[in-house]
Scaffold this motif. Structure first.
Motif, PDB file in Angstrom:
ATOM      1  N   PRO A 211       1.031  -1.461   0.306  1.00 34.74           N
ATOM      2  CA  PRO A 211       0.296   0.052  -0.158  1.00 34.74           C
ATOM      3  C   PRO A 211       0.856   1.286   0.145  1.00 34.74           C
ATOM      4  O   PRO A 211       2.171   0.891   0.437  1.00 34.74           O
ATOM      5  N   LYS A 212       0.258   2.467  -0.622  1.00 38.19           N
ATOM      6  CA  LYS A 212       1.344   3.831  -0.266  1.00 38.19           C
ATOM      7  C   LYS A 212       1.683   4.026   0.986  1.00 38.19           C
ATOM      8  O   LYS A 212       0.456   4.096   2.211  1.00 38.19           O
ATOM      9  N   LYS A 213       2.618   4.102   1.594  1.00 37.78           N
ATOM     10  CA  LYS A 213       2.966   4.083   2.597  1.00 37.78           C
ATOM     11  C   LYS A 213       2.567   6.033   3.814  1.00 37.78           C
ATOM     12  O   LYS A 213       2.903   6.945   2.790  1.00 37.78           O
ATOM     13  N   PRO A 214       1.564   4.920   4.735  1.00 35.72           N
ATOM     14  CA  PRO A 214       1.213   6.473   5.155  1.00 35.72           C
ATOM     15  C   PRO A 214       2.004   7.153   6.424  1.00 35.72           C
ATOM     16  O   PRO A 214       3.228   6.504   6.385  1.00 35.72           O
ATOM     17  N   PRO A 215       2.118   8.563   6.723  1.00 42.62           N
ATOM     18  CA  PRO A 215       3.227   8.665   7.643  1.00 42.62           C
ATOM     19  C   PRO A 215       3.520   7.752   8.856  1.00 42.62           C
ATOM     20  O   PRO A 215       2.591   7.000   8.884  1.00 42.62           O
ATOM     21  N   LEU A 216       4.365   7.917   9.203  1.00 46.52           N
ATOM     22  CA  LEU A 216       4.324   6.357  10.487  1.00 46.52           C
ATOM     23  C   LEU A 216       3.773   6.347  11.701  1.00 46.52           C
ATOM     24  O   LEU A 216       3.292   5.490  12.348  1.00 46.52           O
ATOM     25  N   GLU A 217       3.720   7.629  12.190  1.00 49.10           N
ATOM     26  CA  GLU A 217       2.614   7.740  13.234  1.00 49.10           C
ATOM     27  C   GLU A 217       1.451   7.611  13.038  1.00 49.10           C
ATOM     28  O   GLU A 217       0.402   6.862  13.597  1.00 49.10           O
ATOM     29  N   GLU A 218       0.965   7.519  11.404  1.00 45.83           N
ATOM     30  CA  GLU A 218      -0.209   6.621  11.340  1.00 45.83           C
ATOM     31  C   GLU A 218      -0.710   5.134  10.908  1.00 45.83           C
ATOM     32  O   GLU A 218      -1.562   4.612  10.621  1.00 45.83           O
ATOM     33  N   GLY A 219       0.798   4.488  10.868  1.00 48.27           N
ATOM     34  CA  GLY A 219       1.037   3.425  11.072  1.00 48.27           C
ATOM     35  C   GLY A 219       0.849   2.891  11.720  1.00 48.27           C
ATOM     36  O   GLY A 219       1.797   0.983  11.278  1.00 48.27           O
ATOM     37  N   VAL A 220       1.486   3.346  12.554  1.00 46.95           N
ATOM     38  CA  VAL A 220       1.374   2.355  13.811  1.00 46.95           C
ATOM     39  C   VAL A 220       0.345   2.312  14.922  1.00 46.95           C
ATOM     40  O   VAL A 220       0.011   2.979  14.879  1.00 46.95           O
ATOM     41  N   LEU A 221      -0.053   0.285  15.191  1.00 46.59           N
ATOM     42  CA  LEU A 221      -0.529   0.351  16.309  1.00 46.59           C
ATOM     43  C   LEU A 221      -0.002  -0.145  17.311  1.00 46.59           C
ATOM     44  O   LEU A 221       0.782  -0.354  17.103  1.00 46.59           O
ATOM     45  N   GLU A 222      -0.426   0.723  18.350  1.00 49.34           N
ATOM     46  CA  GLU A 222      -0.221  -0.215  20.025  1.00 49.34           C
ATOM     47  C   GLU A 222      -0.726  -0.031  20.781  1.00 49.34           C
ATOM     48  O   GLU A 222      -2.142   0.586  21.177  1.00 49.34           O
ATOM     49  N   THR A 223      -0.892  -1.576  21.431  1.00 44.18           N
ATOM     50  CA  THR A 223      -2.058  -1.551  22.753  1.00 44.18           C
ATOM     51  C   THR A 223      -0.991  -2.085  23.825  1.00 44.18           C
ATOM     52  O   THR A 223       0.170  -2.063  23.811  1.00 44.18           O
ATOM     53  N   THR A 224      -1.765  -2.817  24.888  1.00 47.42           N
ATOM     54  CA  THR A 224      -1.125  -3.016  25.997  1.00 47.42           C
ATOM     55  C   THR A 224      -0.145  -3.987  25.304  1.00 47.42           C
ATOM     56  O   THR A 224      -0.053  -3.853  25.698  1.00 47.42           O
ATOM     57  N   HIS A 225      -0.081  -5.660  24.954  1.00 47.08           N
ATOM     58  CA  HIS A 225       0.402  -6.272  24.231  1.00 47.08           C
ATOM     59  C   HIS A 225       1.271  -5.963  23.211  1.00 47.08           C
ATOM     60  O   HIS A 225       2.484  -6.890  22.711  1.00 47.08           O
ATOM     61  N   PHE A 226       0.388  -5.140  22.228  1.00 43.24           N
ATOM     62  CA  PHE A 226       1.311  -5.621  20.807  1.00 43.24           C
ATOM     63  C   PHE A 226       1.961  -3.601  20.608  1.00 43.24           C
ATOM     64  O   PHE A 226       0.807  -3.003  20.217  1.00 43.24           O
ATOM     65  N   LYS A 227       2.658  -4.780  19.483  1.00 47.72           N
ATOM     66  CA  LYS A 227       3.003  -2.341  18.420  1.00 47.72           C
ATOM     67  C   LYS A 227       2.858  -3.502  17.179  1.00 47.72           C
ATOM     68  O   LYS A 227       4.177  -4.139  17.035  1.00 47.72           O
ATOM     69  N   ILE A 228       1.869  -2.776  16.368  1.00 46.90           N
ATOM     70  CA  ILE A 228       2.235  -3.663  14.888  1.00 46.90           C
ATOM     71  C   ILE A 228       2.545  -1.562  14.036  1.00 46.90           C
ATOM     72  O   ILE A 228       1.939  -1.548  13.914  1.00 46.90           O
TER      73      ILE A 228
ATOM     74  N   GLN B 285       2.265  -0.489  10.286  1.00 49.35           N
ATOM     75  CA  GLN B 285       1.589  -2.009   9.302  1.00 49.35           C
ATOM     76  C   GLN B 285       3.032  -0.711   7.844  1.00 49.35           C
ATOM     77  O   GLN B 285       2.701  -1.711   6.693  1.00 49.35           O
ATOM     78  N   ASN B 286       3.903   0.431   8.046  1.00 45.29           N
ATOM     79  CA  ASN B 286       4.833   0.627   6.712  1.00 45.29           C
ATOM     80  C   ASN B 286       5.524  -0.683   6.289  1.00 45.29           C
ATOM     81  O   ASN B 286       6.352  -1.139   5.704  1.00 45.29           O
ATOM     82  N   THR B 287       5.987  -0.955   8.047  1.00 43.54           N
ATOM     83  CA  THR B 287       7.421  -1.974   7.671  1.00 43.54           C
ATOM     84  C   THR B 287       6.366  -3.414   8.046  1.00 43.54           C
ATOM     85  O   THR B 287       7.340  -4.289   7.702  1.00 43.54           O
ATOM     86  N   ARG B 288       5.541  -3.447   8.282  1.00 45.23           N
ATOM     87  CA  ARG B 288       4.833  -5.414   8.596  1.00 45.23           C
ATOM     88  C   ARG B 288       5.760  -5.329  10.055  1.00 45.23           C
ATOM     89  O   ARG B 288       5.657  -6.972   9.920  1.00 45.23           O
ATOM     90  N   GLU B 289       6.373  -5.021  10.733  1.00 42.10           N
ATOM     91  CA  GLU B 289       6.748  -5.608  11.945  1.00 42.10           C
ATOM     92  C   GLU B 289       6.056  -5.392  13.199  1.00 42.10           C
ATOM     93  O   GLU B 289       5.428  -4.321  13.391  1.00 42.10           O
ATOM     94  N   VAL B 290       5.654  -6.661  13.778  1.00 33.49           N
ATOM     95  CA  VAL B 290       5.339  -6.751  14.970  1.00 33.49           C
ATOM     96  C   VAL B 290       6.169  -7.332  16.382  1.00 33.49           C
ATOM     97  O   VAL B 290       7.265  -7.652  16.124  1.00 33.49           O
ATOM     98  N   LEU B 291       5.502  -6.093  17.227  1.00 28.88           N
ATOM     99  CA  LEU B 291       6.778  -6.840  18.268  1.00 28.88           C
ATOM    100  C   LEU B 291       5.396  -7.035  19.393  1.00 28.88           C
ATOM    101  O   LEU B 291       4.137  -6.540  19.824  1.00 28.88           O
ATOM    102  N   LEU B 292       5.695  -7.936  20.187  1.00 32.15           N
ATOM    103  CA  LEU B 292       4.448  -8.533  21.580  1.00 32.15           C
ATOM    104  C   LEU B 292       5.192  -8.665  22.318  1.00 32.15           C
ATOM    105  O   LEU B 292       6.315  -8.996  22.880  1.00 32.15           O
ATOM    106  N   ASP B 293       4.980  -7.284  23.774  1.00 27.71           N
ATOM    107  CA  ASP B 293       5.308  -6.992  25.469  1.00 27.71           C
ATOM    108  C   ASP B 293       7.509  -6.860  24.542  1.00 27.71           C
ATOM    109  O   ASP B 293       8.284  -7.454  25.268  1.00 27.71           O
ATOM    110  N   GLY B 294       7.303  -5.851  23.621  1.00 25.59           N
ATOM    111  CA  GLY B 294       8.671  -5.086  22.989  1.00 25.59           C
ATOM    112  C   GLY B 294       9.606  -6.291  22.495  1.00 25.59           C
ATOM    113  O   GLY B 294      10.424  -6.356  22.415  1.00 25.59           O
ATOM    114  N   LYS B 295       8.970  -7.571  22.229  1.00 25.06           N
ATOM    115  CA  LYS B 295      10.031  -8.567  21.205  1.00 25.06           C
ATOM    116  C   LYS B 295       8.859  -9.187  20.508  1.00 25.06           C
ATOM    117  O   LYS B 295       8.145  -9.699  19.614  1.00 25.06           O
ATOM    118  N   PRO B 296      10.300  -8.944  19.350  1.00 24.57           N
ATOM    119  CA  PRO B 296       9.645  -9.166  17.695  1.00 24.57           C
ATOM    120  C   PRO B 296       9.345 -10.424  17.073  1.00 24.57           C
ATOM    121  O   PRO B 296       9.797 -11.525  17.020  1.00 24.57           O
TER     122      PRO B 296
END
Length: 233
Positions: A122-139, A141-152
């Motif tokens: 997809p067309k890459k949005p600005p970084l702040e618009e492409g990052v999802l962060e919850t209690t356990h996850f940081k996703i 969407q620009n780099t398609r990277e997932v962190l679970l409790d800080g671990k990739p």
């Protein structure tokens, strides 16, 4: 579009090649499984079409080994096996879809367009618009990277990433299998909706624990994602 077809049946390959030429698709055809496996890693492809039964290396082994090596390209399995267990096995090994022989070129083309559309960058949005962060996850969407409790988490397939992202974007919301196929796969699925169950099972294996299952089965309805609950509905 550039597609690698690993298929030892000449009549099937000829039919696909003729249709590709009409659609303006550049197809490369390999008859041997091991040679096809090596060729898949030598170039960039928009899609792989892999027969189940092949000399040298069977299609399931090709799919499983490529996914273990982080191969990111969509894979469609061709199979004469029409039992549910065989189809689920192909999906568990990392295939994105399957087509049961005999098939029409139009049906195959529909699958190709569907899986490649989902994998398209997809067309890459600005970084702040492409990052999802919850209690356990940081996703990201620009780099398609997932962190679970800080671990990739490195071993998610593209479809697993899409499914996880959808759930994280809609916490505690219940989705039926049909809704997930429509929203994550993005097309009217022709095959068994068990593909959703297979992908949920794989996600549970990779990221969930007994204490924190994340993916909850809502019996008779579908699934929901919840980071705050430790038991299924």
């Amino acid at each position: 579009m550039k597609i690698l077809v690993i298929e030892d049946n000449e009549s099937v390959s000829s039919m696909i090649e003729l249709f590709f030429s009409k659609e303006g698709i550049k197809g490369e055809f390999v008859k041997d499984g091991l040679a096809g496996f090596n060729r898949a890693r030598e170039a960039e492809w928009d899609c792989l079409i892999v027969d189940w039964m092949l000399p040298g290396m069977d299609g399931v082994t090709i799919c499983r080994t490529l996914r273990q090596q982080g191969f990111p390209t969509p894979i469609i399995m061709l199979t004469a096996k029409d039992s549910e267990s065989d189809q689920v096995l192909g999906l568990e090994m990392g295939a994105d879809d399957y087509v049961t022989k005999p098939f029409s070129p139009l049906a195959l083309m529909a699958r190709i367009k569907a899986v490649t559309r989902r994998y398209a960058s997809p067309k890459k949005p600005p970084l702040e618009e492409g990052v999802l962060e919850t209690t356990h996850f940081k996703i990201n969407q620009n780099t398609r990277e997932v962190l679970l409790d800080g671990k990739p988490i490195h071993n998610l397939t593209p479809k697993e990433f899409d499914l996880l992202t959808h759930f994280v974007q809609h916490p505690k919301q219940v989705f039926s299998r049909e809704q997930l196929l429509d929203r994550v796969w993005g097309y009217d699925f022709y095959g068994d909706d068990r593909t959703v169950d297979v992908h949920i099972k794989r996600l549970r294996t990779k990221i969930a624990t007994d204490e924190q299952p994340f993916f909850h089965t809502v019996w008779g309805v579908g699934y929901r994602f919840d980071e705050t609950s430790g038991a299924d509905t």
